[in-house]
Design a protein around this motif. Sequence first.
Motif, PDB file in Angstrom:
ATOM      1  N   ILE A  26      59.022   7.804  69.127  1.00 27.77           N
ATOM      2  CA  ILE A  26      58.673   6.736  68.234  1.00 27.77           C
ATOM      3  C   ILE A  26      58.949   5.318  68.693  1.00 27.77           C
ATOM      4  O   ILE A  26      58.093   4.391  68.469  1.00 27.77           O
ATOM      5  N   LEU A  27      60.180   5.351  69.218  1.00 28.63           N
ATOM      6  CA  LEU A  27      60.864   4.025  69.724  1.00 28.63           C
ATOM      7  C   LEU A  27      59.958   3.445  71.136  1.00 28.63           C
ATOM      8  O   LEU A  27      59.420   2.446  71.062  1.00 28.63           O
ATOM      9  N   LEU A  28      59.714   4.766  71.626  1.00 30.33           N
ATOM     10  CA  LEU A  28      58.656   4.098  72.899  1.00 30.33           C
ATOM     11  C   LEU A  28      57.353   3.677  72.451  1.00 30.33           C
ATOM     12  O   LEU A  28      56.912   2.799  73.074  1.00 30.33           O
ATOM     13  N   ILE A 149      62.677  -5.609  81.800  1.00 33.18           N
ATOM     14  CA  ILE A 149      64.099  -5.709  81.698  1.00 33.18           C
ATOM     15  C   ILE A 149      64.651  -5.567  80.174  1.00 33.18           C
ATOM     16  O   ILE A 149      65.553  -4.747  79.620  1.00 33.18           O
ATOM     17  N   THR A 150      64.024  -6.683  79.625  1.00 38.34           N
ATOM     18  CA  THR A 150      64.156  -6.896  78.007  1.00 38.34           C
ATOM     19  C   THR A 150      63.929  -5.363  77.323  1.00 38.34           C
ATOM     20  O   THR A 150      64.475  -5.215  76.356  1.00 38.34           O
ATOM     21  N   ILE A 151      62.715  -4.919  77.661  1.00 43.77           N
ATOM     22  CA  ILE A 151      62.453  -3.646  77.132  1.00 43.77           C
ATOM     23  C   ILE A 151      63.432  -2.696  77.157  1.00 43.77           C
ATOM     24  O   ILE A 151      63.565  -1.712  76.158  1.00 43.77           O
ATOM     25  N   ILE A 152      63.744  -2.448  78.368  1.00 42.33           N
ATOM     26  CA  ILE A 152      64.991  -1.416  78.829  1.00 42.33           C
ATOM     27  C   ILE A 152      66.036  -1.634  78.015  1.00 42.33           C
ATOM     28  O   ILE A 152      66.743  -0.678  77.364  1.00 42.33           O
ATOM     29  N   ILE A 157      69.400  -0.310  73.179  1.00 37.86           N
ATOM     30  CA  ILE A 157      70.053  -0.607  71.716  1.00 37.86           C
ATOM     31  C   ILE A 157      69.500   0.148  70.786  1.00 37.86           C
ATOM     32  O   ILE A 157      70.545   0.881  69.996  1.00 37.86           O
ATOM     33  N   GLU A 158      68.444   0.403  70.905  1.00 38.53           N
ATOM     34  CA  GLU A 158      67.601   1.146  69.744  1.00 38.53           C
ATOM     35  C   GLU A 158      68.155   2.571  69.752  1.00 38.53           C
ATOM     36  O   GLU A 158      68.404   3.295  68.959  1.00 38.53           O
ATOM     37  N   PHE A 159      68.216   3.126  71.103  1.00 36.51           N
ATOM     38  CA  PHE A 159      68.515   4.572  71.377  1.00 36.51           C
ATOM     39  C   PHE A 159      70.050   4.537  70.681  1.00 36.51           C
ATOM     40  O   PHE A 159      70.347   5.672  70.063  1.00 36.51           O
ATOM     41  N   ILE A 160      70.961   3.902  70.984  1.00 35.47           N
ATOM     42  CA  ILE A 160      72.223   3.850  70.796  1.00 35.47           C
ATOM     43  C   ILE A 160      72.233   4.003  69.234  1.00 35.47           C
ATOM     44  O   ILE A 160      73.396   4.800  68.266  1.00 35.47           O
ATOM     45  N   ILE A 161      71.656   3.068  68.534  1.00 38.96           N
ATOM     46  CA  ILE A 161      71.481   2.927  67.059  1.00 38.96           C
ATOM     47  C   ILE A 161      71.273   4.260  66.385  1.00 38.96           C
ATOM     48  O   ILE A 161      71.719   4.713  65.388  1.00 38.96           O
TER      49      ILE A 161
END
Length: 452
Positions: A26-28, A149-152, A157-161
Amino acid sequence: MGLKKGKELRSTFIKYVFSLGIFIIILLIINYYLIFIVSFGVYPANYSEKIIQNNLEKLRESPKVTIDLLTPMCSFGVYSNNGDYLYGNFSKVDQELIWDNYNNSKMSSGGKNYIVSIKREDGILLIKYPLTLQYKNEKLRSILPNGEITIIILFIIEFIIVLLLLSNRFAKKINKELKLLLSATKKIEEQDLDFPIENSNLREINMVLQGIDKMKNSLKIALEEQWAIEQQKRAQISALAHDVKTPLTIVKGNVGLLMETDITEEQKSYCNYIEESSEQMEEYIQSLLAIARNQTENSTQNENIYVVKMLKHLRNQGNALGKTKNIKIIWKIEIEEDLYIKGYKNELERGIMNIIANAADFSPNNSTVKINCFIDNYHLIIEVIDEGKGFSPKMLRHGKEQLIMGDESRTKNGHHGLGLYIANTIIKKYYGDIVLSNDVNGGGLVTIKIPL
């Protein structure tokens, strides 16, 4: 106990991993939609390249090249055919570097920056442009890295959250099930064995709970059996102690009558010993009855036990005991008269007297028992030395334990390995200690140490 089957811990973990994978997808999708579909303030990666292609003729034919024909992310320089820099917005470093790369047919300039060359009448136009996502806002371009790089970074950050949120939820679920185990063990620790075992949603936790339930039931049965035995013992002790009071009363009465007759002074002293010992036995019987009724002896800590007075009373008892066994007891008391300790006098006397009686019991006839009393390093020290065979290695290690005897045949003479055990139990109430050793002459040496 009817515990429900519950889910396996493995399936719960797989569900957690599956949920994590769904959130990642979903994040991707969201990031892709924001960056590539909505173009959220970002130029496409080939944006500069398309503008150059669209304005190729103008760049070749215009009298002078300006940045208006390019994108804000581009930089350019117009060179003579000999390589002299004519004009443009290249930095001093890029002016030589870009020309060298062009001469060497190297069409890139570090990272993802590329070079395109255009032939003009006044020379050669070299343009450096990026093939990465770039922000439309100039300030963002100067502060943040390129779009990829910003996307990565944003995805990480989203993945960690998401990972923290899902892990927290998973941990709460496991903790909820583990609390059932903790609750059960805590109740068993508090000796509350009349509680139902709750069901868990996890099969593995239920298996442990089932084991705890079996242990709880077995423990309950064992404690109930032990309690019944203890009650039976208390009843027997109460009956025995009550029965002993009758002959003891007869002994005291006859001693009183005997003292009223015409007897010698030595006989009177023997009668006094009998009377004092009878009174002491009455106190012991009362204590025994209180213990049998599950009432602990009230050790009045506010009572001052004057050490010398107590030792003199013990000396009288010890001398009377020695005469019955033809044993001479020699006392050496080197203690100040006003020295006292806090505690319960009868209890402490009983503990010390057990050690003196133990020494007399295992001393040969016509021998000597020495008792040395003194103060050392703020401790009351009482040494009891007999002339017996001394302590065996077994007794030196375990002599203060209950029912331990160096010679098993001693039970025939009425000894059951309780004297030193009782004495040690009492002395420990006063934060003291009893040390077993053998004297240099071969006899037993018992040292009592009580802090003052």
